[in-house]
Design a protein around this motif. Structure first.
Motif, PDB file in Angstrom:
ATOM      1  N   UNK A  45      14.238  50.219  25.824  1.00  0.00           N
ATOM      2  CA  UNK A  45      13.432  50.228  27.086  1.00  0.00           C
ATOM      3  C   UNK A  45      14.434  50.111  28.420  1.00  0.00           C
ATOM      4  N   UNK A  46      15.726  49.846  28.287  1.00  0.00           N
ATOM      5  CA  UNK A  46      16.366  49.734  29.275  1.00  0.00           C
ATOM      6  C   UNK A  46      17.822  49.311  28.882  1.00  0.00           C
ATOM      7  N   UNK A  47      18.608  49.739  29.870  1.00  0.00           N
ATOM      8  CA  UNK A  47      20.122  49.363  29.671  1.00  0.00           C
ATOM      9  C   UNK A  47      20.358  48.020  30.095  1.00  0.00           C
ATOM     10  N   UNK A  48      21.388  47.157  29.382  1.00  0.00           N
ATOM     11  CA  UNK A  48      21.669  45.938  29.868  1.00  0.00           C
ATOM     12  C   UNK A  48      21.923  45.706  31.467  1.00  0.00           C
ATOM     13  N   UNK A  49      21.484  44.556  32.013  1.00  0.00           N
ATOM     14  CA  UNK A  49      22.148  44.213  33.203  1.00  0.00           C
ATOM     15  C   UNK A  49      23.252  43.702  33.082  1.00  0.00           C
ATOM     16  N   UNK A  50      24.459  44.361  33.420  1.00  0.00           N
ATOM     17  CA  UNK A  50      25.814  43.752  33.252  1.00  0.00           C
ATOM     18  C   UNK A  50      26.552  43.619  34.465  1.00  0.00           C
ATOM     19  N   UNK A  51      27.380  42.521  34.419  1.00  0.00           N
ATOM     20  CA  UNK A  51      28.243  42.387  35.665  1.00  0.00           C
ATOM     21  C   UNK A  51      29.438  41.952  35.267  1.00  0.00           C
ATOM     22  N   UNK A  52      30.838  42.271  35.864  1.00  0.00           N
ATOM     23  CA  UNK A  52      31.991  41.888  35.137  1.00  0.00           C
ATOM     24  C   UNK A  52      32.727  41.424  36.499  1.00  0.00           C
ATOM     25  N   UNK A  53      33.525  40.179  36.438  1.00  0.00           N
ATOM     26  CA  UNK A  53      34.398  39.678  37.511  1.00  0.00           C
ATOM     27  C   UNK A  53      35.565  39.635  37.123  1.00  0.00           C
ATOM     28  N   UNK A  54      36.456  40.284  38.092  1.00  0.00           N
ATOM     29  CA  UNK A  54      38.253  40.379  37.764  1.00  0.00           C
ATOM     30  C   UNK A  54      38.950  40.303  39.065  1.00  0.00           C
ATOM     31  N   UNK A  55      40.111  40.362  38.810  1.00  0.00           N
ATOM     32  CA  UNK A  55      40.905  40.412  40.039  1.00  0.00           C
ATOM     33  C   UNK A  55      42.036  39.539  40.060  1.00  0.00           C
ATOM     34  N   UNK A  56      42.126  38.248  39.364  1.00  0.00           N
ATOM     35  CA  UNK A  56      43.025  37.326  39.734  1.00  0.00           C
ATOM     36  C   UNK A  56      44.163  36.998  38.592  1.00  0.00           C
ATOM     37  N   UNK A  57      43.984  37.752  37.567  1.00  0.00           N
ATOM     38  CA  UNK A  57      44.963  37.770  36.262  1.00  0.00           C
ATOM     39  C   UNK A  57      46.389  38.476  36.891  1.00  0.00           C
ATOM     40  N   UNK A  58      47.223  37.625  36.940  1.00  0.00           N
ATOM     41  CA  UNK A  58      48.448  38.271  37.568  1.00  0.00           C
ATOM     42  C   UNK A  58      49.441  38.694  36.552  1.00  0.00           C
ATOM     43  N   UNK A  88      35.241  42.280  42.602  1.00  0.00           N
ATOM     44  CA  UNK A  88      36.219  41.914  42.480  1.00  0.00           C
ATOM     45  C   UNK A  88      36.577  40.725  43.356  1.00  0.00           C
ATOM     46  N   UNK A  89      37.207  39.722  42.591  1.00  0.00           N
ATOM     47  CA  UNK A  89      37.543  38.423  43.255  1.00  0.00           C
ATOM     48  C   UNK A  89      38.858  38.424  44.085  1.00  0.00           C
ATOM     49  N   UNK A  90      38.405  37.950  45.371  1.00  0.00           N
ATOM     50  CA  UNK A  90      39.596  38.012  46.396  1.00  0.00           C
ATOM     51  C   UNK A  90      40.086  36.537  46.811  1.00  0.00           C
ATOM     52  N   UNK A  91      41.489  36.394  46.564  1.00  0.00           N
ATOM     53  CA  UNK A  91      41.911  35.176  46.804  1.00  0.00           C
ATOM     54  C   UNK A  91      43.555  35.137  47.539  1.00  0.00           C
ATOM     55  N   UNK A  92      43.710  34.676  48.623  1.00  0.00           N
ATOM     56  CA  UNK A  92      44.960  34.605  49.288  1.00  0.00           C
ATOM     57  C   UNK A  92      45.807  34.093  48.537  1.00  0.00           C
ATOM     58  N   UNK A 138      48.183  42.603  44.985  1.00  0.00           N
ATOM     59  CA  UNK A 138      47.711  43.177  46.137  1.00  0.00           C
ATOM     60  C   UNK A 138      47.425  44.796  45.953  1.00  0.00           C
ATOM     61  N   UNK A 139      48.406  45.186  45.123  1.00  0.00           N
ATOM     62  CA  UNK A 139      48.075  46.653  44.651  1.00  0.00           C
ATOM     63  C   UNK A 139      46.615  46.977  44.122  1.00  0.00           C
ATOM     64  N   UNK A 140      46.038  45.925  43.199  1.00  0.00           N
ATOM     65  CA  UNK A 140      45.022  46.164  42.759  1.00  0.00           C
ATOM     66  C   UNK A 140      43.804  45.951  43.783  1.00  0.00           C
ATOM     67  N   UNK A 141      43.902  45.053  44.895  1.00  0.00           N
ATOM     68  CA  UNK A 141      42.949  45.263  45.918  1.00  0.00           C
ATOM     69  C   UNK A 141      43.036  46.456  46.385  1.00  0.00           C
ATOM     70  N   UNK A 142      44.019  47.013  46.872  1.00  0.00           N
ATOM     71  CA  UNK A 142      44.060  48.366  47.593  1.00  0.00           C
ATOM     72  C   UNK A 142      43.288  49.500  46.775  1.00  0.00           C
ATOM     73  N   UNK A 143      43.785  49.527  45.206  1.00  0.00           N
ATOM     74  CA  UNK A 143      42.836  50.239  44.528  1.00  0.00           C
ATOM     75  C   UNK A 143      41.538  49.939  44.520  1.00  0.00           C
TER      76      UNK A 143
END
Length: 639
Positions: A223-236, A268-272, A283-288
């Motif tokens: 009846x439906x596709x799954x409700x999916x979320x993914x968090x990323x951006x801080x693994x250096x 995208x998880x933002x962190x100074x 930083x390059x990933x944030x710009x992308x």
């Protein structure tokens, strides 16, 4: 009055109450049969499309909707208390996903992907061992999501997608190095160079397949596709960064015909010090990420430096704040480790602030009635939790038996879930703050500072009540900014019948979601961010702020960066940026298309227009109910 008269009076009153309940039950049963008739003949658009992620006119959609309406009727008359039923009948309170009440399942969960991949898992048809490369790992990530969606009624997310999958990128690289070392290569460094190129190719293909799977695999009987979320951006790490880069590039490429992917919701998880400032390793990933959201509306942005998110950060990936779906946030925990990993929302119930304002008449009466209604909501949530807690681990063969939910891996099949579920959250939500303020003081919080202060006073009061309830009960009560999809139209429809057409209050087909400034009110993007910012800290169970831009932003990434930084400055927890994303289905041309396609002259009806409604993307507004269609049509662009 004699004792006999008193007894007779009580008996008569009891008979009248039973009679009244019987009549109401009969009326509700008749209403149910009418709803089933409407589902069969497809005559009620709002009923058929309460959930835009379900094809309500497909055979499985019709069967699912009939089951949903019947299950809701059963819960109303056999599981809810008379107090909760009365609050619902009065249009003051709404327990979400009432059709799933009898199943005892939870709303949503942040899945510990790394843990499940390392140990392997069983979907009920055999054991899946730990993958040996990134393609297998991401294929299994899709399988986990599909299997888990059938065990709960809400969304699901991976809180640390990059950290969890980086080891399998590394395995892929090492395997390629081993193969290349057996070949007679002319240059010593060719092994590392070629192995990295092959790894980049494999990671891109794995990400591409994951995105395609997210938009094509079906759950819940198809009846439906799954409700999916993914968090990323801080693994250096080198391997974590490669995964995020290729995921963003695959998102930019779109689906098979260039369509914008609806799922997964990407955050995208933002962190100074990590990715937000010049010189940061990611930083390059944030710009992308900015380039990608300019083209595809995802990713959204989570702000880890906002004080209410930063307070949990102990320097480990597991402690980073993350989000789910259109706004859900699970972090604080009075019964265990303060992390989102393996935890989720148990259930949530929303209050109609507009109805309260219409009944109260003035501010002080409003607060008094709000307290009484919150008492009802708290009791109803506790009653639902009591019902859920009686369920056994074996009732949720994947969610509990495979250790998706924190601590559930230690349960025997016949053990009750009571101790495990204490890790989850119970949410009270709200809708229509803007209309309630207009009714109480003549203006909403976007129009005057005094109304803004009153709005903050109301939501602070609700948050204080949640904190007090958490301390008193030892449970994770939280305040959530309700993502109303079908509810925004349901509430106003009845209120307009009872109170008439009141300008700025009941005169539209929808109530404004949670604390948002009304979509039809014209103001600058930065002002909207400033006005809504303080509500994020108060709504600890979930929040979001978006701004609506007019025109293409692909060529103006600096403007997006300014908006994201404004969100960070005003302590937004979770934000997104909306703008038109149009595509001709005939020739694939993508731009802002006002009518017919300027390239192939395809008619306007053949133009796909991706818009964000209640946090989700949609390319066909006919999948939404009339209230949400009206809201989208009345949106103004933020300057």
């Amino acid at each position: 009055m004699s004792a006999g008269d008193t007894c007779q009076s009580r008996s008569t009153h009891r008979f009248q109450s039973i009679h009244k309940h019987t009549n109401q039950q009969q009326l509700d049963q008749e209403k149910l049969m009418k709803s089933l008739d409407d589902i069969v003949d497809g005559s009620d658009q709002d009923l058929m499309q309460e959930n835009a992620n379900v094809d309500g006119r497909s055979p499985m959609g019709i069967m699912g909707k009939m089951a949903s309406e019947s299950a809701r009727w059963y819960a109303m008359h056999h599981l809810l208390t008379a107090e909760a039923r009365e609050a619902m009948a009065s249009n003051l309170l709404y327990p979400h996903d009432l059709d799933y009440y009898a199943t005892g399942t939870t709303t949503c969960c942040q899945i510990p992907l790394g843990q499940m991949l390392r140990g392997g898992f069983n979907t009920g048809h055999g054991h899946m061992r730990e993958p040996k490369d990134i393609k297998s790992a991401m294929a299994l990530a899709s399988i986990i999501l599909q299997a888990n969606q059938n065990q709960q009624h809400g969304g699901q997310a991976y809180p640390m997608f990059d950290y969890d999958l980086a080891p399998y990128v590394e395995k892929t690289y090492i395997r390629h190095c081993g193969v290349l070392e057996q070949l007679p290569l002319s240059e010593p460094n060719q092994v590392e160079s070629l192995a990295w190129q092959w790894t980049e190719r494999d990671v891109y293909q794995a990400c591409e397949a994951f995105i395609h799977n997210s938009n094509s695999m079906h759950s819940r009987g198809g009846g439906q596709v799954p409700f999916i979320s993914i968090n990323y951006g801080t693994d250096t790490s080198r391997f974590g960064k490669l995964l995020v880069k290729q995921l963003l590039l695959a998102t930019q490429a779109g689906l098979g015909n260039g369509e914008t992917p609806i799922f997964p919701i990407q955050i995208f998880k933002l962190k100074s010090g990590v990715n937000f400032d010049e010189g940061d390793p990611n930083r390059d990933l944030y710009e992308l990420a900015l380039e990608t959201t300019a083209k595809r509306l995802f990713p959204n942005f989570a702000f880890l430096d906002s004080p209410f998110n930063a307070q949990y950060d102990d320097g480990t990936p597991e402690s980073e704040a993350c989000y789910m779906g259109c706004r859900t946030r699970v972090m604080g925990n009075v019964n265990g480790k303060e992390t989102a990993l393996g935890r989720g929302n148990l259930s949530f119930t929303s209050l109609n602030l507009v109805r309260l304002s219409l009944l109260a008449g003035d501010v002080e009466h409003f607060f008094s009635m709000l307290d009484s209604l919150m008492d009802v909501a708290e009791r109803q949530l506790l009653e639902r939790l009591q019902f859920q807690s009686k369920k056994r681990a074996k009732d949720f063969s994947f969610l509990m038996r495979q250790g998706v939910w924190r601590g559930s891996e230690h349960l025997a099949p016949d053990e009750a879930l009571v101790d495990v579920l204490k890790q989850g959250t119970l949410g009270v939500g709200f809708i229509g703050l803007a209309e309630a303020l207009t009714q109480l003081v003549g203006s909403h919080h976007g129009q005057s500072e005094s109304s803004h202060e009153l709005g903050l006073r109301i939501i602070r009061h609700m948050r204080k009540r949640m904190d007090e309830t958490a301390e008193r009960t030892g449970l994770n009560f939280s305040l959530i900014a309700t993502p109303a999809e079908g509810l925004s139209g349901k509430f106003v429809k009845k209120d307009r019948i009872d109170f008439g057409n009141i300008a700025g209050v009941t005169d539209r087909q929808y109530y404004t979601n949670s604390y948002h400034v009304p979509v039809y009110y014209s103001l600058k993007a930065f002002d909207k961010i400033r006005i809504e910012g303080p509500f994020h800290e108060l709504c600890n169970g979930g929040h979001i702020t978006y701004v609506e831009l007019d025109g293409a932003v692909v060529g103006n990434i600096k403007a997006l960066d300014r908006l994201v930084r404004a969100m960070a400055e005003h302590q937004i927890g979770y934000g997104s940026i909306n703008h038109p994303v149009d595509r001709c289905r005939t020739c694939g041309y993508q731009a802002i298309i006002h009518s017919n396609c300027p390239v192939c002259e395809a008619p306007e009806t053949n133009i796909e227009r991706i818009r964000r409604i209640t946090g989700y993307l949609v390319g066909d507004m006919s999948k939404w109910n009339r209230a949400k269609q009206a809201e989208e049509q009345e949106r103004v662009k933020h300057r």
